[in-house]
Design an enzyme around this catalytic site. Structure first.
Site, short mmCIF file in Angstrom:
data_model
loop_
_atom_site.label_atom_id
_atom_site.label_comp_id
_atom_site.label_asym_id
_atom_site.label_seq_id
_atom_site.Cartn_x
_atom_site.Cartn_y
_atom_site.Cartn_z
N ARG A 52 35.26 -9.09 61.71
CA ARG A 52 35.13 -10.32 62.50
C ARG A 52 35.85 -11.48 61.82
O ARG A 52 36.52 -12.28 62.49
CB ARG A 52 33.64 -10.65 62.71
CG ARG A 52 33.41 -11.78 63.72
CD ARG A 52 31.96 -11.91 64.11
NE ARG A 52 31.12 -12.37 63.00
CZ ARG A 52 29.80 -12.48 63.06
NH1 ARG A 52 29.16 -12.17 64.16
NH2 ARG A 52 29.11 -12.89 62.01
N LYS A 151 34.55 -17.31 64.68
CA LYS A 151 33.52 -17.97 63.86
C LYS A 151 34.24 -19.00 62.99
O LYS A 151 34.59 -18.74 61.84
CB LYS A 151 32.76 -16.92 63.04
CG LYS A 151 31.40 -17.42 62.56
CD LYS A 151 30.51 -16.28 62.10
CE LYS A 151 29.33 -16.72 61.29
NZ LYS A 151 28.36 -17.58 61.96
N GLU A 184 23.65 -18.32 74.13
CA GLU A 184 23.09 -17.97 72.82
C GLU A 184 22.44 -19.22 72.24
O GLU A 184 22.54 -20.30 72.83
CB GLU A 184 24.19 -17.46 71.88
CG GLU A 184 25.29 -18.48 71.60
CD GLU A 184 26.39 -17.95 70.68
OE1 GLU A 184 26.13 -17.06 69.87
OE2 GLU A 184 27.52 -18.48 70.77
N1 PXG Z 1 25.68 -17.03 67.35
C1 PXG Z 1 26.12 -18.02 66.56
C2 PXG Z 1 26.69 -19.23 67.16
C3 PXG Z 1 26.06 -17.86 65.16
O1 PXG Z 1 26.51 -18.83 64.36
C4 PXG Z 1 25.03 -15.69 65.49
C5 PXG Z 1 25.15 -15.91 66.86
C6 PXG Z 1 24.47 -14.41 64.99
O2 PXG Z 1 25.50 -13.57 64.46
P1 PXG Z 1 25.22 -12.52 63.30
O3 PXG Z 1 26.52 -11.81 63.13
O4 PXG Z 1 24.82 -13.31 62.10
O5 PXG Z 1 24.14 -11.64 63.78
C7 PXG Z 1 25.51 -16.68 64.62
C8 PXG Z 1 25.45 -16.48 63.14
C9 PXG Z 1 23.40 -20.63 59.09
C10 PXG Z 1 23.69 -19.25 59.56
O6 PXG Z 1 23.64 -20.91 57.91
C11 PXG Z 1 24.19 -19.05 60.82
C12 PXG Z 1 24.49 -17.76 61.25
C13 PXG Z 1 24.27 -16.69 60.42
C14 PXG Z 1 23.78 -16.90 59.15
C15 PXG Z 1 23.47 -18.20 58.71
O7 PXG Z 1 22.96 -21.46 59.89
N2 PXG Z 1 24.99 -17.65 62.49
#
Ligand code: PXG
Length: 286
Positions: A52, A151, A184
């Protein structure tokens, strides 16, 4: 706070881990990142996170000056140097130092850094009780403007929705997409359970393709829970039997009310409990 940070191939003490004020990652949010978890000493689904990251970088024409295996080794070395077994890893690639002005063309070399730390996205108690969330009025970035699959270091869209959550006194907000469908949350993907079926918005709704989301869909499949990726309306959330969020930071966390409306009986639901337990077991023991 972990003591050593990896920056551009060097392990440096936290106090010396600095980047330039001319870095376009800071000046313009020009960069990409990943948030990974380490469980029982091992990095969780590293290949998917690295894929990713490289896709995000490619989408914004950012060439990462390391291979995926070099980055994996760098993360492992940083974890070992900080003697960590259970942690959160932040891997960031910025456009690097350039002139003022948005042009990325004069940026010499992307900067890469790795921070390892612990994370608790939500208070521990909420993992037992479930949490209240709201629907944000901030609409998720339209995928034809800037794909949420990237991301990137531009999280303002999500941050504006997070402010709405803070103002409402809840930890998280669900965002609708440009068409009005559920997309989301600000840092997690959303699932509902309705009549025994697990439903979550599809990739086309313009969400970040969460790795935890994918793992939960796999685990539900293995457990014989029917799953479907389908567009959901806000009313589908209100009439759900159960609701939960997934993310590397959040893991699996129940939602028991949305916009002050209880979801089902307003308690953590049985399928949520089952998938949360399955996720924790799988993350630590495979
Ligand atoms: N949507 C968004 C917008 C994200 O930023 C997810 C979904 C979930 O994706 P994953 O691959 O983690 O299952 C994310 C991920 C933080 C933090 O520090 C944010 C995420 C992951 C870990 C920490 O706020 N976001």
């Amino acid at each position: 706070m972990s003591k050593l940070v990896w920056i551009d191939g060097q392990r440096v003490p936290l106090a010396q881990a600095k980047i330039s004020v001319f870095d376009h990652g800071l000046l313009y949010g020009d960069g990409v990142f990943e948030g990974l978890r380490q469980y029982n000493g091992g990095i969780f689904r590293p290949q998917e996170h690295l894929d990713r990251l490289f896709d995000s970088a490619r989408a914004i024409r950012l060439e990462i000056p390391y291979s995926a295996s070099e980055l994996l080794r760098a993360m492992e070395e940083t974890l070992a140097a900080n003697a960590l077994q259970e942690s959160y890893i932040r891997l960031v690639v910025t456009r690097g130092v350039g002139l003022l002005g948005i042009s990325p063309a004069n940026c010499q070399r992307p900067s890469v850094f790795i921070i390892t730390d612990t994370i608790q996205m939500y208070p521990a108690e909420l993992y037992r009780t479930g949490m209240a969330i709201i629907t944000a009025s901030t609409v998720r970035t339209a995928p034809n403007a800037l794909s949420p699959k990237i991301k990137s270091l531009n999280y303002l869209n999500n941050i504006l929705a997070k402010w709405e959550a803070i103002d409402a006194g809840v930890p998280e907000a669900v965002m609708l997409n440009h068409l009005g469908y559920v997309c989301e949350c600000t840092g997690d993907n959303i699932f509902i359970v309705r009549r025994g079926e697990l439903l979550t918005p599809p990739p086309e709704s313009g969400l970040l393709m969460g790795i935890t989301r994918g793992v939960v869909l796999e685990l539900a499949g293995k457990a014989g829970i029917p799953t479907r990726q389908t567009n959901l309306l806000r009313s589908d959330l209100y009439t759900a039997d159960e609701c939960f969020l997934t993310g590397s930071g959040a893991e699996v966390i129940a939602v028991t009310s949305i916009d002050k409306r209880p979801i089902g009986p307003g308690k953590v639901g049985p399928i949520t409990q089952q998938l949360s337990a399955a996720f924790h077991h799988y993350a630590r023991h495979g």
